[in-house]
Design an enzyme around this catalytic site. Structure first.
Site, mmCIF file in Angstrom:
data_model
loop_
_atom_site.group_PDB
_atom_site.id
_atom_site.type_symbol
_atom_site.label_atom_id
_atom_site.label_comp_id
_atom_site.label_asym_id
_atom_site.label_seq_id
_atom_site.Cartn_x
_atom_site.Cartn_y
_atom_site.Cartn_z
ATOM 1 N N CYS A 1 -2.073 -0.786 7.454
ATOM 2 C CA CYS A 1 -1.353 0.490 7.385
ATOM 3 C C CYS A 1 -1.572 1.310 8.650
ATOM 4 O O CYS A 1 -0.681 2.060 9.066
ATOM 5 C CB CYS A 1 -1.766 1.263 6.145
ATOM 6 S SG CYS A 1 -1.146 0.503 4.629
ATOM 7 N N HIS B 1 0.817 -1.203 0.000
ATOM 8 C CA HIS B 1 0.000 0.000 0.000
ATOM 9 C C HIS B 1 0.863 1.270 0.000
ATOM 10 O O HIS B 1 2.014 1.268 0.458
ATOM 11 C CB HIS B 1 -0.937 -0.007 1.206
ATOM 12 C CG HIS B 1 -2.069 -0.982 1.064
ATOM 13 N ND1 HIS B 1 -3.146 -1.035 1.916
ATOM 14 C CD2 HIS B 1 -2.281 -1.953 0.137
ATOM 15 C CE1 HIS B 1 -3.979 -1.985 1.525
ATOM 16 N NE2 HIS B 1 -3.472 -2.561 0.451
ATOM 17 N N CYS C 1 -5.980 1.191 5.550
ATOM 18 C CA CYS C 1 -6.500 -0.098 6.027
ATOM 19 C C CYS C 1 -5.931 -0.388 7.420
ATOM 20 O O CYS C 1 -5.070 0.351 7.915
ATOM 21 C CB CYS C 1 -6.127 -1.200 5.044
ATOM 22 S SG CYS C 1 -4.364 -1.591 5.069
ATOM 23 N N GLU D 1 0.734 3.887 1.793
ATOM 24 C CA GLU D 1 1.155 4.344 3.131
ATOM 25 C C GLU D 1 2.392 3.579 3.596
ATOM 26 O O GLU D 1 3.333 4.156 4.161
ATOM 27 C CB GLU D 1 0.025 4.133 4.147
ATOM 28 C CG GLU D 1 -1.268 4.861 3.822
ATOM 29 C CD GLU D 1 -2.233 4.019 3.003
ATOM 30 O OE1 GLU D 1 -1.818 3.296 2.085
ATOM 31 O OE2 GLU D 1 -3.437 4.110 3.292
HETATM 32 N N1 LIG Z 1 -5.372 2.937 1.926
HETATM 33 C C1 LIG Z 1 -5.081 2.217 0.800
HETATM 34 C C2 LIG Z 1 -6.022 1.388 0.235
HETATM 35 C C3 LIG Z 1 -5.693 0.678 -0.890
HETATM 36 N N2 LIG Z 1 -4.478 0.788 -1.428
HETATM 37 C C4 LIG Z 1 -4.151 0.091 -2.667
HETATM 38 C C5 LIG Z 1 -4.194 -1.377 -2.713
HETATM 39 C C6 LIG Z 1 -4.664 -1.680 -4.120
HETATM 40 O O1 LIG Z 1 -3.595 -1.584 -5.067
HETATM 41 C C7 LIG Z 1 -5.628 -0.577 -4.346
HETATM 42 C C8 LIG Z 1 -7.016 -0.890 -3.890
HETATM 43 O O2 LIG Z 1 -7.626 -1.543 -4.909
HETATM 44 P P1 LIG Z 1 -9.205 -1.473 -5.164
HETATM 45 O O3 LIG Z 1 -9.800 -2.532 -4.334
HETATM 46 O O4 LIG Z 1 -9.687 -0.077 -4.763
HETATM 47 O O5 LIG Z 1 -9.312 -1.697 -6.637
HETATM 48 O O6 LIG Z 1 -5.122 0.493 -3.599
HETATM 49 C C9 LIG Z 1 -3.550 1.638 -0.871
HETATM 50 O O7 LIG Z 1 -2.406 1.762 -1.399
HETATM 51 N N3 LIG Z 1 -3.862 2.326 0.232
HETATM 52 ZN ZN LIG Z 2 -3.046 -0.410 3.779
#
Ligand SMILES: Nc1ccn([C@H]2C[C@H](O)[C@@H](COP(=O)(O)O)O2)c(=O)n1
Ligand SMILES: [Zn+2]
Length: 126
Positions: free
Chosen positions: A86, A57, A83, A59
């Site tokens: 993170c 992610h 999440c 973060e």
């Molecule tokens: N706080 C977050 C939430 C999600 N991500 C990343 C992980 C995946 O590459 C994408 C989420 O995919 P989705 O289910 O929206 O198609 O984003 C993150 O970096 N930070």
């Molecule tokens: Zn995360």
């Protein structure tokens, strides 16, 4: 945005108390793990064929990419609400504030757990 995720390009930026940038990151596959060889699927009968098993992610990458000794008292700007994984990193790093753009996964257990942890740890978010 540099993320290769075809659906969600997420960025994170950490600033210190003087508002200087001390870490940036975006969502991507781990170092030395090919963006082209791992899956970017959101859904599959086989969870090993989804991106969620592999992607780092934004973060996490911003924290790991820090260019200073520690992140105590810093603020992290994020595109998506962090999440629970993170949130744990943010708390352990000493980051005290999260500014988010979207909370589109607010109904998910990961987000609810994240807020529970950040409330307990007195990490502010808005
Ligand atoms: N706080 C977050 C939430 C999600 N991500 C990343 C992980 C995946 O590459 C994408 C989420 O995919 P989705 O289910 O929206 O198609 O984003 C993150 O970096 N930070
Ligand atoms: Zn995360």
């Amino acid at each position: 945005m540099r993320s290769k995720d075809p659906c969600s390009q997420v960025g994170a930026c950490i600033v210190n108390m003087e508002k200087k940038i001390v870490g940036i990151g975006y969502n991507g596959m781990p170092r030395d793990c090919s963006d082209n060889d791992l899956p970017w699927n959101k859904q599959s009968e086989d969870c090993l064929q989804t991106k969620y098993m592999y992607v780092c992610h934004a973060e996490m990458n911003a924290i790991l990419n820090k260019n200073c000794t520690d992140l105590c008292g810093c603020t992290i700007y994020v595109a998506l609400f962090p999440c629970n994984g993170c949130a744990k990193l943010i708390i352990q790093a000493g980051i005290k504030q999260v500014i988010f753009y979207s909370d589109k996964h607010s109904h998910k257990p990961e987000t609810i757990a994240s807020k529970r942890l950040m409330d307990m740890a007195q990490v502010k978010y808005r």
